[in-house]
Design a protein around this motif. Sequence first.
Motif, PDB file in Angstrom:
ATOM      1  N   SER A  48       0.831  -1.208   0.000  1.00  0.00           N
ATOM      2  CA  SER A  48       0.000   0.000   0.000  1.00  0.00           C
ATOM      3  C   SER A  48       0.859   1.251   0.000  1.00  0.00           C
ATOM      4  N   ILE A  49       1.970   1.203   0.750  1.00  0.00           N
ATOM      5  CA  ILE A  49       2.888   2.349   0.785  1.00  0.00           C
ATOM      6  C   ILE A  49       3.519   2.575  -0.577  1.00  0.00           C
ATOM      7  N   MET A  50       3.969   1.486  -1.215  1.00  0.00           N
ATOM      8  CA  MET A  50       4.581   1.613  -2.537  1.00  0.00           C
ATOM      9  C   MET A  50       3.579   2.114  -3.561  1.00  0.00           C
ATOM     10  N   LEU A  51       2.308   1.687  -3.446  1.00  0.00           N
ATOM     11  CA  LEU A  51       1.262   2.185  -4.348  1.00  0.00           C
ATOM     12  C   LEU A  51       1.060   3.676  -4.144  1.00  0.00           C
ATOM     13  N   TYR A  52       1.060   4.115  -2.872  1.00  0.00           N
ATOM     14  CA  TYR A  52       0.917   5.555  -2.584  1.00  0.00           C
ATOM     15  C   TYR A  52       2.059   6.340  -3.223  1.00  0.00           C
ATOM     16  N   TRP A  53       3.297   5.857  -3.029  1.00  0.00           N
ATOM     17  CA  TRP A  53       4.449   6.565  -3.594  1.00  0.00           C
ATOM     18  C   TRP A  53       4.384   6.607  -5.110  1.00  0.00           C
ATOM     19  N   ARG A  54       3.922   5.511  -5.717  1.00  0.00           N
ATOM     20  CA  ARG A  54       3.835   5.502  -7.172  1.00  0.00           C
ATOM     21  C   ARG A  54       2.816   6.516  -7.663  1.00  0.00           C
ATOM     22  N   MET A  55       1.678   6.613  -6.944  1.00  0.00           N
ATOM     23  CA  MET A  55       0.652   7.579  -7.323  1.00  0.00           C
ATOM     24  C   MET A  55       1.163   9.005  -7.177  1.00  0.00           C
ATOM     25  N   VAL A  56       1.982   9.235  -6.118  1.00  0.00           N
ATOM     26  CA  VAL A  56       2.478  10.584  -5.874  1.00  0.00           C
ATOM     27  C   VAL A  56       3.600  10.954  -6.819  1.00  0.00           C
ATOM     28  N   GLU A  57       4.546  10.028  -7.056  1.00  0.00           N
ATOM     29  CA  GLU A  57       5.767  10.363  -7.767  1.00  0.00           C
ATOM     30  C   GLU A  57       5.731  10.072  -9.255  1.00  0.00           C
ATOM     31  N   ASP A  58       4.911   9.100  -9.680  1.00  0.00           N
ATOM     32  CA  ASP A  58       4.931   8.705 -11.081  1.00  0.00           C
ATOM     33  C   ASP A  58       4.288   9.771 -11.942  1.00  0.00           C
ATOM     34  N   PRO A  59       5.023  10.325 -12.893  1.00  0.00           N
ATOM     35  CA  PRO A  59       4.446  11.371 -13.721  1.00  0.00           C
ATOM     36  C   PRO A  59       3.464  10.869 -14.757  1.00  0.00           C
ATOM     37  N   LEU A 101       8.603  17.333  -4.473  1.00  0.00           N
ATOM     38  CA  LEU A 101       9.101  16.210  -5.264  1.00  0.00           C
ATOM     39  C   LEU A 101      10.340  16.644  -6.045  1.00  0.00           C
ATOM     40  N   GLU A 102      11.105  15.678  -6.509  1.00  0.00           N
ATOM     41  CA  GLU A 102      12.308  15.971  -7.289  1.00  0.00           C
ATOM     42  C   GLU A 102      11.978  16.330  -8.734  1.00  0.00           C
ATOM     43  N   GLN A 103      10.773  16.058  -9.171  1.00  0.00           N
ATOM     44  CA  GLN A 103      10.428  16.221 -10.580  1.00  0.00           C
ATOM     45  C   GLN A 103      10.415  17.694 -10.993  1.00  0.00           C
ATOM     46  N   THR A 104      10.726  17.918 -12.250  1.00  0.00           N
ATOM     47  CA  THR A 104      10.747  19.278 -12.805  1.00  0.00           C
ATOM     48  C   THR A 104       9.906  19.329 -14.080  1.00  0.00           C
ATOM     49  N   ASP A 105       8.819  18.565 -14.089  1.00  0.00           N
ATOM     50  CA  ASP A 105       7.895  18.562 -15.229  1.00  0.00           C
ATOM     51  C   ASP A 105       6.498  18.879 -14.714  1.00  0.00           C
ATOM     52  N   PRO A 106       6.221  20.147 -14.427  1.00  0.00           N
ATOM     53  CA  PRO A 106       4.943  20.519 -13.805  1.00  0.00           C
ATOM     54  C   PRO A 106       3.737  20.074 -14.613  1.00  0.00           C
ATOM     55  N   SER A 107       2.707  19.672 -13.901  1.00  0.00           N
ATOM     56  CA  SER A 107       1.469  19.202 -14.537  1.00  0.00           C
ATOM     57  C   SER A 107       0.635  20.383 -15.017  1.00  0.00           C
ATOM     58  N   ASN A 135      19.755  21.034  -6.999  1.00  0.00           N
ATOM     59  CA  ASN A 135      21.090  20.557  -7.366  1.00  0.00           C
ATOM     60  C   ASN A 135      21.431  20.832  -8.829  1.00  0.00           C
ATOM     61  N   ARG A 136      20.714  21.758  -9.447  1.00  0.00           N
ATOM     62  CA  ARG A 136      20.956  22.088 -10.841  1.00  0.00           C
ATOM     63  C   ARG A 136      21.747  23.387 -10.954  1.00  0.00           C
ATOM     64  N   ASN A 137      22.217  23.649 -12.172  1.00  0.00           N
ATOM     65  CA  ASN A 137      22.879  24.935 -12.414  1.00  0.00           C
ATOM     66  C   ASN A 137      21.820  26.023 -12.568  1.00  0.00           C
ATOM     67  N   ALA A 138      22.227  27.183 -12.990  1.00  0.00           N
ATOM     68  CA  ALA A 138      21.331  28.345 -13.028  1.00  0.00           C
ATOM     69  C   ALA A 138      20.216  28.215 -14.068  1.00  0.00           C
ATOM     70  N   SER A 139      20.393  27.387 -15.084  1.00  0.00           N
ATOM     71  CA  SER A 139      19.394  27.292 -16.144  1.00  0.00           C
ATOM     72  C   SER A 139      18.258  26.351 -15.755  1.00  0.00           C
ATOM     73  N   LEU A 140      17.061  26.662 -16.250  1.00  0.00           N
ATOM     74  CA  LEU A 140      15.888  25.830 -16.001  1.00  0.00           C
ATOM     75  C   LEU A 140      15.819  24.695 -17.012  1.00  0.00           C
ATOM     76  N   PRO A 141      15.164  23.589 -16.670  1.00  0.00           N
ATOM     77  CA  PRO A 141      14.994  22.500 -17.638  1.00  0.00           C
ATOM     78  C   PRO A 141      14.192  22.972 -18.851  1.00  0.00           C
ATOM     79  N   LYS A 142      14.420  22.342 -19.984  1.00  0.00           N
ATOM     80  CA  LYS A 142      13.673  22.684 -21.201  1.00  0.00           C
ATOM     81  C   LYS A 142      12.307  22.002 -21.127  1.00  0.00           C
ATOM     82  N   HIS A 143      11.312  22.765 -20.765  1.00  0.00           N
ATOM     83  CA  HIS A 143       9.961  22.250 -20.589  1.00  0.00           C
ATOM     84  C   HIS A 143       8.992  23.378 -20.905  1.00  0.00           C
ATOM     85  N   TRP A 144       7.906  23.044 -21.578  1.00  0.00           N
ATOM     86  CA  TRP A 144       6.950  24.076 -21.986  1.00  0.00           C
ATOM     87  C   TRP A 144       6.406  24.870 -20.810  1.00  0.00           C
ATOM     88  N   GLY A 145       6.314  24.221 -19.644  1.00  0.00           N
ATOM     89  CA  GLY A 145       5.775  24.900 -18.481  1.00  0.00           C
ATOM     90  C   GLY A 145       6.630  26.078 -18.042  1.00  0.00           C
TER      91      GLY A 145
END
Length: 370
Positions: A48-59, A101-107, A135-145
């Motif tokens: 159940s914990i792993m399912l919760y984490w997958r729902m939260v973290e999986d993009p 979250l660590e992700q940088t692909d906003p919904s 932990n990134r440099n000054a530039s933002l990821p290339k993402h439409w958001g």
Amino acid sequence: MTVMGKQALTGARMLRMPICIPKLTRVVLSHRLRALFILACKFMSFASIMLYWRMVEDPKGRGQLYSLPVEVCCANSEPSTYAIVGGPSPSPGNVFFVETLEQTDPSYLFMCSVESAARMHPGTRVVVLMKGLANRNASLPKHWGFSLLSCFPNVDIWPLDLPELFSGTPLAKWYLQAQQHWEPYFLPVLSDACRIAIMWKFGGIYLDTDFIVLKNLKNLTNALGIQSKYVLNGAFLSFQPKHKFMELCMQDFVENYNSWIHQGPQLLTRVFKKWCSISNIQSTMSCKGVSALPPEAFYPIPWQDWKKYFEVVSSSELHHLFNNTYAVHVWNKKSQGTRLEITSQALLAQLHSQFCPATYNIMMKGSVWQ
């Protein structure tokens, strides 16, 4: 002892052995079944914990269109005409959003939250703090958001430096200790810690990333929202820096640290009751300079009725439903992954169209959001 006596004693012992064997077998089986039951419970808990984490973290299912161009036209970036003009003096501080979250692909919903806040507060900094940028440099990821948000001159995107944020607060020691062991619901707990630390350190307005802002919020100071009859919610907070109420929230967070729900709505409810010396939350309350706003201000649709956001409604019904609402909480933990026909008259589609048109235009390229 005679030979016959020894033989008789040996025979008696052999007769008792078959009786002992079933008892021993039952004991072994009992312990084995108990051990299997404990293992099964632990496995179910882990699953159940792993399912919760997958729902939260999986993009996956977050509605991202990775084929979209990175550069986005800024044609719709002018401030919305829905912004309130005049009224009481605005409170100091920025509008804050936090992504732990660590992700940088906003919904899409994340983007709509920030865009709607930027449009409603054209003269205020809207600060997006993202842990994935730490932990990134000054530039933002290339993402439409990020390209879309660059269309709004009042939006800043900063890395979320957690040790720096918690330094000088009661949460610093808690965060250091929390890194020493794994907790199943650490991310929502971390989010709860971040918002009260931000409010205490900097003041301003905090919003969860599943809000759609309908009105200017700057006339709300030292306020939070009532979610239901008995519970406050910290998805919206507006406080002056170094406010005593937020200091008490940080102290309670550390002293009564327990779990996700205990640290979030229940924490704010506990502290507010102590602050006001009351036993029950009323529909609208204000005491010692802190206001608890009624549910229709930020939670007009209860979490139990989250599916209403995906139902078709008329424009008049939408206006009536949110007439006394500052911002709409969409309950993303419940609604995430639900299919939305963006071209329909579904309530959520209409909100996107009116309050975050730039995000809405991007969504139109995909026709649906899942």
